[in-house]
Motif scaffolding. Structure first.
Motif, PDB file in Angstrom:
ATOM      1  N   VAL A 251       0.836  -1.195   0.000  1.00  0.00           N
ATOM      2  CA  VAL A 251       0.000   0.000   0.000  1.00  0.00           C
ATOM      3  C   VAL A 251       0.874   1.250   0.000  1.00  0.00           C
ATOM      4  O   VAL A 251       2.059   1.199   0.333  1.00  0.00           O
ATOM      5  CB  VAL A 251      -0.941   0.043   1.229  1.00  0.00           C
ATOM      6  N   LEU A 252       0.279   2.367  -0.390  1.00  0.00           N
ATOM      7  CA  LEU A 252       0.968   3.644  -0.271  1.00  0.00           C
ATOM      8  C   LEU A 252       1.188   3.943   1.205  1.00  0.00           C
ATOM      9  O   LEU A 252       0.267   3.899   2.010  1.00  0.00           O
ATOM     10  CB  LEU A 252       0.139   4.748  -0.916  1.00  0.00           C
ATOM     11  N   GLU A 253       2.422   4.256   1.560  1.00  0.00           N
ATOM     12  CA  GLU A 253       2.794   4.490   2.948  1.00  0.00           C
ATOM     13  C   GLU A 253       2.907   5.979   3.263  1.00  0.00           C
ATOM     14  O   GLU A 253       2.666   6.398   4.377  1.00  0.00           O
ATOM     15  CB  GLU A 253       4.134   3.800   3.227  1.00  0.00           C
ATOM     16  N   ASP A 254       3.268   6.763   2.262  1.00  0.00           N
ATOM     17  CA  ASP A 254       3.497   8.185   2.513  1.00  0.00           C
ATOM     18  C   ASP A 254       3.355   8.956   1.210  1.00  0.00           C
ATOM     19  O   ASP A 254       3.825   8.526   0.161  1.00  0.00           O
ATOM     20  CB  ASP A 254       4.909   8.395   3.076  1.00  0.00           C
ATOM     21  N   LEU A 255       2.658  10.080   1.254  1.00  0.00           N
ATOM     22  CA  LEU A 255       2.581  11.046   0.161  1.00  0.00           C
ATOM     23  C   LEU A 255       2.935  12.386   0.788  1.00  0.00           C
ATOM     24  O   LEU A 255       2.131  12.955   1.530  1.00  0.00           O
ATOM     25  CB  LEU A 255       1.177  11.090  -0.450  1.00  0.00           C
ATOM     26  N   ARG A 256       4.103  12.888   0.492  1.00  0.00           N
ATOM     27  CA  ARG A 256       4.599  14.067   1.214  1.00  0.00           C
ATOM     28  C   ARG A 256       5.045  15.145   0.245  1.00  0.00           C
ATOM     29  O   ARG A 256       5.738  14.875  -0.733  1.00  0.00           O
ATOM     30  CB  ARG A 256       5.763  13.661   2.119  1.00  0.00           C
TER      31      ARG A 256
END
Length: 213
Positions: A170-175
């Protein structure tokens, strides 16, 4: 082209908390969007799709004359922690924001739904779309950073995990940083046998308007 990849270990979230953690992450992104209130035509649009136990994608469209400058999503219903969001991105052309949810390899007995949030605004002067893809991951986590062109600042981010049919990654971080964005993904607590990567070539446009500085 794949670039900016870093295959060192990223902090892993197990399947037991994945759905709730991702929801908090992206809704928090909306809550922190106050400074963009001065952008002409700013609006936040939200739509929720059907509630069932199938993999599903929900798109939220911006009003005519505006484009997506940010977005987020959430999973609601049964099976939180066994349903992950592996695609969160503006669509090509920037008219809508798209969120995809999938169950993990064990499946979920109940129903769940996907909510997509689109932050829309009149396109700022000099708005461009920047993209890139990571190298394949052979470990449990992966991330990469994509920079804006010189003289531009990042105002939005999207990402996608490619290579796992179920929500085992899964996507863990969008920063968002000032001049770049970071996208990270991680395998769930049971791991994933194959290789996977973070695809931003089509899936994660970075909105970079001309800097006023």
């Amino acid at each position: 082209m794949r670039e900016g990849s870093n295959r060192t270990r990223w902090t892993r979230r197990t399947a037991a908390v994945g759905g709730a953690a991702l929801s908090a992450l992206v809704l928090g992104q909306l809550a922190l969007a106050g400074p963009v209130a001065a952008v002409p035509g700013l609006s936040v649009k939200t739509t929720t799709g059907p509630s069932n136990s199938s993999a599903k994608t929900q798109n939220t469209t911006c009003p005519a004359g505006t484009k997506v400058i940010g977005g987020g999503g959430a999973i609601t219903g049964s099976g939180l922690g066994q349903v992950g969001m592996d695609i969160m991105r503006p669509l090509i052309g920037g008219d809508a924001y798209s969120v995809t949810g999938r169950e993990d390899e064990n499946g979920v007995g109940g129903n769940w739904a996907v909510t997509a949030n689109a932050i829309c605004a009149t396109p700022p002067a000099g708005l461009v779309m920047v993209s890139g893809s990571s190298a394949p991951s052979f470990g449990t986590s992966n991330w990469f950073e994509k920079s804006c062109p010189a003289g531009k600042h990042a105002i939005g981010v999207g990402g996608a995990v490619v290579g796992a049919a179920n929500s085992e990654v899964v996507l863990e971080d969008l920063r968002i940083h000032q001049n770049s964005v970071v996208v990270a993904g991680a395998e769930d607590g049971t791991g994933f046998a194959g290789s996977w990567w973070l695809d931003a070539a089509r899936s994660a446009p970075t909105r970079c308007p001309a800097s006023s500085a």
